[in-house]
Design an enzyme around this catalytic site. Structure first.
Site, PDB file in Angstrom:
ATOM      1  N   GLY A  76       0.823  -1.205   0.000  1.00  0.00           N
ATOM      2  CA  GLY A  76       0.000   0.000   0.000  1.00  0.00           C
ATOM      3  C   GLY A  76       0.861   1.259   0.000  1.00  0.00           C
ATOM      4  O   GLY A  76       0.539   2.244  -0.665  1.00  0.00           O
ATOM      5  N   ASN A 158      -7.559   3.844   9.428  1.00  0.00           N
ATOM      6  CA  ASN A 158      -7.083   2.575   9.992  1.00  0.00           C
ATOM      7  C   ASN A 158      -7.251   2.498  11.502  1.00  0.00           C
ATOM      8  O   ASN A 158      -7.384   1.420  12.056  1.00  0.00           O
ATOM      9  CB  ASN A 158      -5.612   2.342   9.618  1.00  0.00           C
ATOM     10  N   SER A 206      -3.907  -2.795  -0.383  1.00  0.00           N
ATOM     11  CA  SER A 206      -2.822  -3.654   0.089  1.00  0.00           C
ATOM     12  C   SER A 206      -3.363  -5.050   0.382  1.00  0.00           C
ATOM     13  O   SER A 206      -4.363  -5.190   1.097  1.00  0.00           O
ATOM     14  CB  SER A 206      -2.230  -3.046   1.363  1.00  0.00           C
ATOM     15  N   HIS A 208      -2.452  -7.576   2.264  1.00  0.00           N
ATOM     16  CA  HIS A 208      -2.510  -8.220   3.589  1.00  0.00           C
ATOM     17  C   HIS A 208      -3.622  -7.705   4.487  1.00  0.00           C
ATOM     18  O   HIS A 208      -3.803  -8.196   5.592  1.00  0.00           O
ATOM     19  CB  HIS A 208      -1.133  -8.167   4.286  1.00  0.00           C
ATOM     20  N   CYS A 332       3.709   3.578  20.229  1.00  0.00           N
ATOM     21  CA  CYS A 332       4.748   2.853  20.958  1.00  0.00           C
ATOM     22  C   CYS A 332       5.908   2.504  20.037  1.00  0.00           C
ATOM     23  O   CYS A 332       7.049   2.444  20.459  1.00  0.00           O
ATOM     24  CB  CYS A 332       4.177   1.594  21.578  1.00  0.00           C
TER      25      CYS A 332
HETATM   26  N1  PLP Z   1      -2.659   2.966   4.351  1.00  0.00           N
HETATM   27  C1  PLP Z   1      -3.407   2.533   5.366  1.00  0.00           C
HETATM   28  C2  PLP Z   1      -4.710   3.203   5.664  1.00  0.00           C
HETATM   29  C3  PLP Z   1      -2.981   1.449   6.135  1.00  0.00           C
HETATM   30  O1  PLP Z   1      -3.732   1.030   7.157  1.00  0.00           O
HETATM   31  C4  PLP Z   1      -1.749   0.825   5.813  1.00  0.00           C
HETATM   32  C5  PLP Z   1      -1.239  -0.287   6.631  1.00  0.00           C
HETATM   33  O2  PLP Z   1      -1.481  -0.335   7.823  1.00  0.00           O
HETATM   34  C6  PLP Z   1      -1.016   1.315   4.716  1.00  0.00           C
HETATM   35  C7  PLP Z   1      -1.501   2.386   4.002  1.00  0.00           C
HETATM   36  C8  PLP Z   1       0.287   0.711   4.303  1.00  0.00           C
HETATM   37  O3  PLP Z   1       0.095  -0.511   3.664  1.00  0.00           O
HETATM   38  P1  PLP Z   1       1.331  -1.505   3.479  1.00  0.00           P
HETATM   39  O4  PLP Z   1       1.592  -2.109   4.820  1.00  0.00           O
HETATM   40  O5  PLP Z   1       0.887  -2.517   2.481  1.00  0.00           O
HETATM   41  O6  PLP Z   1       2.470  -0.691   2.986  1.00  0.00           O
END
Ligand code: PLP
Length: 394
Positions: A76, A158, A206, A208, A332
């Site tokens: 991502g 997130n 992304s 995962h 953290c």
């Molecule tokens: N953008 C958001 C909103 C995310 O939650 C994350 C991962 O936590 C990312 C981007 C980054 O994705 P990646 O871990 O595949 O680089």
């Protein structure tokens, strides 16, 4: 190495998800006998190339896009960087970026770095959010100016799960000929998305986060959008991204998108029910607990709850003793105990932001797990509060 999955109550799905067994099955041939290079001229590689194209079609179908609009990336973060940098290179005379104060570090840190780049004079407007994590569209409209090159606003947050009205925001940007990027890493697979009629130029996802493996991502680029590759190199991905494709993971992502498309409605209602049971249970059984983020404009799997006057890290450590996995809102990982930039932007008081826990569920969670967490959390919080000078001072 062995990880005892059975023992764990995994409620940290916004961090990463279990790779679905169907996804593992789809990937296996490409980790074993089907090892040809998808760009090779011979059939042995050509078959693998076909599998990549099939996966591209599946990703496109989940997004309501054309396969030619899908570029595979490594994650991502790469997709986010590629989109923003492509827009800036496409319009070198435009120097302004609009984003929000609650973006993931993948966008936040890139924009901050661009703002500091000497000689380029980029200006970054970071939109403030309301106390429930939502955006004021009037202020957004005012932020769009003549030299705005790109807007980059996440689809779903997130940490809180709050959903932004990106469809409407993209249309507002389009009216002023401004490119629009959305980081949809947390949204894809959790809420329906249909890009064909929208004015979104770039979208990042992304693997995962939707039960595919780590290390594979996608950048959607709407047909006709100016584009400059971030990784120059070979002719892979139609010249949009150099580097031999991560075939097994791409095939896995295709399978995960297929699964998400077929199961989303059913899984969402199950996950939402479990999330609501957890949220209502915690808010009613623990005093001084509060929800962070809008009650309804939110992903179905996420709840972010502050337990006032205790430290998130301490809560997580106690939860860990019961094999419960979640995340805290303090940074953290940075070694500081600063509360998260998202909760700070929402104006969550310090004593509450420090004690925030994000539970993010998936279809693999059960009611029994939710009930176990509901049984364990109140005594954990009560015990920690006994030790807290702030609680005693209350
Ligand atoms: N953008 C958001 C909103 C995310 O939650 C994350 C991962 O936590 C990312 C981007 C980054 O994705 P990646 O871990 O595949 O680089």
């Amino acid at each position: 190495m062995h990880c005892d999955e059975e023992k764990v109550i995994y409620m940290d799905n916004n961090a990463t998800t279990k790779v679905a067994p169907e996804v593992v099955d789809a990937m296996m041939p490409f980790l074993t006998e089907c090892y040809g290079n998808p760009s090779s001229m011979h059939n042995f590689g050509g078959q693998v190339g076909e599998a990549v194209e099939t996966a591209r079609g599946k990703v496109a179908a989940l997004l309501g896009a054309e396969p030619s609009e899908i570029t595979f990336t490594s994650c991502g973060t790469e997709s986010d960087s590629t989109a923003i940098l492509a827009a800036l290179q496409a319009f070198p005379e435009k120097r302004h970026i609009v984003t929000t104060r609650v973006e993931h570090p993948a966008v936040k840190n890139l924009c901050e770095n661009l703002g500091r780049l000497t000689g380029h004079h980029y200006r970054v407007t970071r939109l403030q959010v309301e106390s429930d994590g939502t955006l004021d569209l009037q202020k957004y409209e005012e932020a769009l100016v003549d030299d705005t090159a790109i807007v980059s606003v996440m689809w779903a947050n997130n940490e809180t799960g709050v959903i932004f009205p990106v469809e409407q925001m993209a249309a507002m940007a389009k009216k002023q000929d401004i490119l629009f990027h959305t980081d949809a890493v947390q949204a894809v697979g959790k809420i329906p998305i249909s890009l064909s009629d929208l004015d979104i130029n770039f979208l990042s996802l992304s693997g995962h986060k939707l039960h595919a493996p780590k290390g594979v991502g996608v950048l959607y680029v709407k047909r006709g959008t100016p584009f400059v590759p971030f990784l120059a190199g070979g002719h892979q991905e139609g010249g949009r991204r150099g580097g031999t494709e991560n075939v097994a993971s791409i095939v896995g992502l295709g399978a995960a998108c297929d699964l998400a498309g077929r199961m989303m409605d059913e899984e969402n209602s199950k996950v939402r029910r479990l999330r609501d049971r957890l949220e209502e249970g915690l808010l009613s059984s623990v005093p001084n607990a509060m929800l962070n983020g809008h009650k309804t404009d939110r992903l179905p799997n996420t709840t972010n709850i502050s337990f006032e006057f205790v430290e998130g890290e301490a809560i997580l450590l106690h939860m860990n003793l019961h094999n419960i996995c979640a995340s805290s809102g303090s940074a953290c990982t940075s070694g500081s105990l600063e509360p998260s930039h998202v909760l700070r932007a929402m104006g969550v008081p310090f004593t509450a932001a420090h004690g925030s826990i994000r539970f993010s569920l998936s279809t693999y969670n059960t009611e029994a797990e939710v009930d176990f967490v509901l049984e364990k959390m109140p005594p954990i919080i009560a015990e920690l509060r006994e030790l807290s000078p702030f609680w005693k001072a209350e």
